[in-house]
Scaffold this active site. Structure first.
Site, PDB file in Angstrom:
ATOM      1  N   ASP A   1       0.790  -1.223   0.000  1.00 54.30           N
ATOM      2  CA  ASP A   1       0.000   0.000   0.000  1.00 54.30           C
ATOM      3  C   ASP A   1       0.825   1.277   0.000  1.00 54.30           C
ATOM      4  OD1 ASP A   1      -1.903  -1.925   0.259  1.00 54.30           O
ATOM      5  OD2 ASP A   1      -2.778  -1.159   2.105  1.00 54.30           O
TER       6      ASP A   1
ATOM      7  N   GLU B   1       1.857  -9.612  11.354  1.00 53.96           N
ATOM      8  CA  GLU B   1       1.560  -9.118  10.006  1.00 53.96           C
ATOM      9  C   GLU B   1       2.844  -8.897   9.213  1.00 53.96           C
ATOM     10  OE1 GLU B   1      -1.118  -5.537   7.975  1.00 53.96           O
ATOM     11  OE2 GLU B   1      -0.762  -5.576  10.141  1.00 53.96           O
TER      12      GLU B   1
END
Length: 439
Positions: free
Chosen positions: A178, A404
């Protein structure tokens, strides 16, 4: 059922399975508790790969749940929203995207209006290859195949904005990285109106401030244009061809060739499509002077600077020529990437001024990208790279759990806890190690 594992491997397997069990909603798997409460397309593909080793029934349900959000034009959205949650439980939620106002969107569920790397055909094929029941696996492929074909048709007909055979992304959220520094230049060129678009409650560790305003403004321009194909082609200011996204596109197109043969369909169109994508990757994104693949900004027709993990995506191409393959291996093992990271592979060139070891897609190590590199290395018979990815990935979760992402220097876990993608891919790595033919 787990494969035959050593004691330590068995502990990791059981821990990973517990994460996936805890994050299962009954229909799909959320990426992590709390921070990501809906279903994400990119994450679900990775989850499907891992569940195929553990619970094939849930692996199939994972993909079917995602594809219930597929639009009539074939777009597979990057988020399928859980209607049982409070509407403001996550930003950007359904009120930003307003999918139900779009004729092509599904009527019975709300979704985003953009997509993510199309890993889904590859995930479906790996599920079949891991299945102990060939007939049942074939039945599922026959069910999912037309949905996958529609997805790829959309990418070829709507997202080949450059006209050379590659799919374009229209938002950084479509990339899998992102806030990659690759997007800094096209984002900086955006002319935002004098207002704030983003929520003040940006999840910690994600892009914020001006960058997040630009992300949300890009969504509003798409939404207000009705997500029309001609807006993407002619007007939308962020249009980029990315090597990782297109390598995944190519890998899934190769998977469609195999799936078509299994279900009795014609593999010819998929074989032709794979050749176009392969040729375009080399012609449009290979930078021989830099020795890596670079994204191309279609609005300026320039390759974007900064080497990132995306440069190694084309390792997924089984027909990658020898010269680019050697250059990518040299770069991967150099001091710019794995050679200087104790816990590889960092998402950005360590020697770049844009490198940030703690910022999402600007430096940390992700198991998802390690797995993709491992898969590419396995495809090309590169045991040194494959073993490095396998060993470092297991070392990360042993030290810090199923996080993550991770600090590439000391292995500290960052981002959300109990991350489904990390757990799922550890299952696949463990199972493949005990059954090399499945790799």
């Amino acid at each position: 059922m787990s494969p035959r594992l050593t004691g330590d491997e068995s502990v990791l397997w059981q821990a990973a399975a517990r994460v996936l069990d805890a994050n299962w909603t009954g229909d799909a798997t959320i990426p992590s508790p709390g921070l990501y409460p809906h279903q994400w397309g990119w994450d679900s593909a990775f989850v499907c790969v891992g569940l195929a080793r553990y619970r094939r029934d849930r692996a199939e349900q994972e993909l079917l749940s995602l594809f219930r959000g597929q639009w009539a034009n074939g777009l597979v959205p990057h988020i399928v929203f859980n209607s049982a949650l409070v509407r403001h439980a996550y930003f950007p939620g359904p009120d930003l995207w307003r999918s139900r106002k779009q004729a092509a969107a599904p009527r019975d569920t709300e979704t985003s209006g953009i997509t993510q790397p199309p890993l889904h055909a590859l995930a479906a094929l790996r599920g079949y290859q891991c299945s102990g029941d060939a007939e049942a696996g074939r039945d599922f492929l026959a069910r999912i195949y037309p949905l996958l074909v529609a997805q790829h048709r959309y990418l070829a007909e709507v997202r080949d904005i450059g006209g050379g055979g590659l799919m374009s992304i229209c938002h950084p959220w479509e990339s899998g990285l992102d806030n990659s520094p690759v997007w800094d230049r096209p984002l900086a060129a955006l002319q935002l109106p004098p207002s704030t678009y983003a929520s003040g409650h940006t999840p910690r560790g994600l892009p914020s401030g001006t960058d997040y305003d630009r992300y949300v403004w890009l969504v509003t321009t798409l939404r207000d244009a009705g997500y029309r194909d001609e807006h993407l082609r002619d007007v939308h200011p962020f249009v980029v061809e990315d090597p990782l996204v297109n390598a995944v596109y190519l890998a899934s197109t190769h998977a469609l060739v195999e799936i078509a043969g299994i279900v009795g369909a014609d593999p010819g169109p998929h074989r032709e499509a794979s050749r176009r994508i392969h040729d375009a990757l080399l012609a449009r994104l290979w930078d021989a002077e830099a020795g890596c693949f670079r994204a191309r900004d279609l609005r300026t027709d320039q390759r974007l600077p900064v080497a990132t993990i995306a440069a190694f995506g084309p390792l997924l191409d089984p027909e990658l020529p020898a010269a680019p393959l050697r250059a990518l291996v040299d770069l991967l093992l150099s001091a710019r990437f794995a050679g200087a990271a104790g816990y590889p592979v960092p998402t950005c060139d360590i020697q770049s001024p844009m490198f940030d070891r703690s910022s999402y897609g600007r430096g940390p190590t992700w198991l998802t990208f390690n797995w993709l590199i491992w898969l590419g290395a396995s495809t090309h018979g590169l045991p040194v790279i494959a073993d490095l990815m396998y060993g470092s990935s297991l070392r990360l979760v042993r030290q810090s759990g199923f996080r993550e992402f991770f600090d590439p220097f000391d292995g500290t876990g960052r981002g959300s806890n109990d991350f489904s993608g990390s757990a799922a891919l550890i299952l696949d790595l463990l199972a493949a190690r005990r059954a090399p033919r499945a790799a």
